[in-house]
Design a protein around this motif. Structure first.
Motif, short mmCIF file in Angstrom:
data_model
loop_
_atom_site.label_atom_id
_atom_site.label_comp_id
_atom_site.label_asym_id
_atom_site.label_seq_id
_atom_site.Cartn_x
_atom_site.Cartn_y
_atom_site.Cartn_z
N GLY A 14 0.82 -1.20 0.00
CA GLY A 14 0.00 0.00 0.00
C GLY A 14 0.85 1.24 0.00
N VAL A 15 0.34 2.29 -0.61
CA VAL A 15 0.93 3.63 -0.52
C VAL A 15 -0.10 4.54 0.11
N LEU A 16 0.22 5.08 1.27
CA LEU A 16 -0.67 6.01 1.95
C LEU A 16 -0.31 7.42 1.49
N ALA A 17 -1.19 8.05 0.76
CA ALA A 17 -0.93 9.39 0.24
C ALA A 17 -0.91 10.40 1.38
N SER A 18 0.08 11.28 1.34
CA SER A 18 0.13 12.40 2.28
C SER A 18 0.07 13.73 1.55
N SER A 19 0.36 13.71 0.25
CA SER A 19 0.27 14.89 -0.62
C SER A 19 0.38 14.39 -2.06
N GLU A 20 0.38 15.31 -3.01
CA GLU A 20 0.54 14.92 -4.40
C GLU A 20 1.90 14.28 -4.65
N GLN A 59 -1.10 7.48 -15.76
CA GLN A 59 0.20 6.98 -15.33
C GLN A 59 0.04 5.81 -14.35
N LEU A 60 -0.87 5.97 -13.41
CA LEU A 60 -1.10 4.93 -12.42
C LEU A 60 -1.63 3.65 -13.08
N LYS A 61 -2.54 3.82 -14.03
CA LYS A 61 -3.07 2.65 -14.75
C LYS A 61 -1.98 1.94 -15.54
N GLN A 62 -1.11 2.72 -16.17
CA GLN A 62 -0.03 2.12 -16.94
C GLN A 62 0.89 1.28 -16.06
N ARG A 63 1.08 1.70 -14.81
CA ARG A 63 1.95 0.98 -13.88
C ARG A 63 1.20 -0.10 -13.11
N GLY A 64 -0.10 -0.25 -13.37
CA GLY A 64 -0.88 -1.30 -12.71
C GLY A 64 -1.25 -1.00 -11.28
N VAL A 65 -1.31 0.28 -10.92
CA VAL A 65 -1.62 0.67 -9.54
C VAL A 65 -3.13 0.78 -9.36
N THR A 66 -3.65 0.15 -8.32
CA THR A 66 -5.06 0.28 -7.95
C THR A 66 -5.22 1.54 -7.11
N VAL A 67 -6.23 2.32 -7.39
CA VAL A 67 -6.48 3.56 -6.64
C VAL A 67 -7.69 3.35 -5.74
N GLU A 68 -7.50 3.59 -4.44
CA GLU A 68 -8.58 3.48 -3.45
C GLU A 68 -8.91 4.87 -2.91
N ARG A 69 -10.15 5.32 -3.16
CA ARG A 69 -10.56 6.66 -2.76
C ARG A 69 -11.21 6.72 -1.39
N GLU A 70 -11.69 5.59 -0.89
CA GLU A 70 -12.37 5.58 0.42
C GLU A 70 -11.36 5.92 1.52
N PRO A 71 -11.70 6.84 2.43
CA PRO A 71 -10.78 7.20 3.51
C PRO A 71 -10.50 6.02 4.46
N ILE A 72 -9.36 6.09 5.13
CA ILE A 72 -8.93 5.05 6.07
C ILE A 72 -9.41 5.39 7.48
N GLY A 76 5.97 -4.99 -5.82
CA GLY A 76 4.80 -5.79 -5.51
C GLY A 76 3.52 -5.16 -6.05
N SER A 77 2.40 -5.85 -5.82
CA SER A 77 1.10 -5.37 -6.25
C SER A 77 0.71 -4.16 -5.40
N THR A 78 0.48 -3.01 -6.05
CA THR A 78 0.41 -1.73 -5.33
C THR A 78 -0.99 -1.12 -5.38
N THR A 79 -1.43 -0.66 -4.19
CA THR A 79 -2.67 0.10 -4.05
C THR A 79 -2.34 1.46 -3.47
N LEU A 80 -2.81 2.51 -4.14
CA LEU A 80 -2.64 3.88 -3.65
C LEU A 80 -3.89 4.28 -2.88
N PHE A 81 -3.74 4.53 -1.59
CA PHE A 81 -4.83 4.99 -0.74
C PHE A 81 -4.79 6.52 -0.70
N LEU A 82 -5.73 7.17 -1.37
CA LEU A 82 -5.70 8.62 -1.45
C LEU A 82 -5.98 9.28 -0.09
N ASN A 83 -6.88 8.71 0.68
CA ASN A 83 -7.19 9.18 2.05
C ASN A 83 -7.42 10.69 2.11
#
Length: 299
Positions: free
Chosen positions: A145-151, A183-196, A164-171
């Protein structure tokens, strides 16, 4: 007692700087508060010859080797204040003692401000990290997982699919635009918009506010950093703005904008690792020695 150099910080950068000066038979004092930045990590990686060792063991061995040189002294104390100019610096310690030196090397590192997510702090350095090169390989191409803190977290998210298989948590930290989503789609990154809501489990279970739980093998996030010592500011050293926080401006020999004051390691770099800190410290030690021989401003 007066020293040729006082080194503020006895971790990897400070130890490396001190070693160069010790081998030049210069009188050195190392002041250390005992709070290494990577004290939460069980293993250190990416440092040639030391890969996989406990960070504390690397530092302890380096300290023992340094203290074998007769011109080196060590004090377990926090440097609280610094003043003066080249050849006439005074450093005050938290225990009330004062020390004088011709040069100062700032190597106290930085403090990480962690994202405010329940359960993150207790997993920091064990299951939640900031450096893929230091900790990505051990996740064995698992769920990351990648926990977003800014852009700026886009950089993390685009890097980590190599590990590894990567999910970006926008939070709610930022919203990717169309180009970033491509860009994220090209790299196979799943984007999760629901807050943590929180992190839980024995490793990292991400509990979302809608009740879903996403299990991970590890998570990465960018912290906000600040210098761990006030001495740079007290002495008037200029700062630069980095992607994660301010750091001390230095020249090629690691001298700051204040003659006779050098800086190395995480507090003098935009990004860092143990290997980079050691190299940075070696250059600062050499730079300080050159200035003792030839005067300041000769980098």
């Amino acid at each position: 007692m007066s020293f040729d150099a006082i080194i503020i910080g006895g971790s990897y950068a400070g130890l490396s700087a001190a070693l160069q000066l010790a081998r030049a038979r210069r009188k050195v004092l190392v002041m250390d508060s005992g709070r290494r930045r990577n004290r939460f990590a069980e293993h250190s990686h990416g440092f040639l010859g030391q890969d996989g060792r406990a960070p504390g063991d690397i530092a302890a061995d380096a300290r023992a080797q340094l203290l074998a040189y007769p011109t080196v002294q060590w004090v377990d104390a926090t440097a609280t204040a610094g003043k003066g100019q080249a050849d006439e610096f005074t450093v005050s310690a938290g225990n009330g003692a004062q020390y004088e030196a011709r040069r100062i090397i700032l190597a106290a590192g930085v403090v990480d401000a962690l994202p405010d997510v329940p359960g993150l702090a207790e997993r920091w350095g064990k299951y939640v990290f900031h450096c893929p090169y230091c900790h990505g390989y051990e996740l064995d191409q698992g769920r990351i997982g990648v926990l977003a803190s800014s852009e700026m977290s886009m950089h993390h998210a685009l890097m980590l699919p190599d590990w590894g298989s990567t999910t970006l948590f926008l939070n709610d930290a930022f919203t990717p635009d169309a180009g970033q989503m491509a860009q994220l789609k090209q790299r196979g990154v799943t984007v999760e918009r629901e807050p943590i809501r929180q992190l839980s489990g024995t490793s990292v279970d991400v509990e979302l506010t809608d009740g879903r739980i996403i299990p991970l093998d590890g998570m990465f996030t960018l912290t906000r950093t600040s210098p761990a010592s006030p001495l740079g500011a007290q002495l008037g050293c200029a700062m630069e703005d980095g992607p994660m926080g301010p750091f001390l401006q230095t020249d090629m020999f690691k001298e700051t904008t204040v003659p006779g004051v050098f800086a190395c390691g995480d507090m003098a770099r935009a990004t860092g690792s143990v290997a980079l800190a050691v190299g940075d410290g070696a250059m600062a030690g050499v730079g300080a020695h050159r200035s003792l021989m030839f005067g300041t401003g000769h980098g």
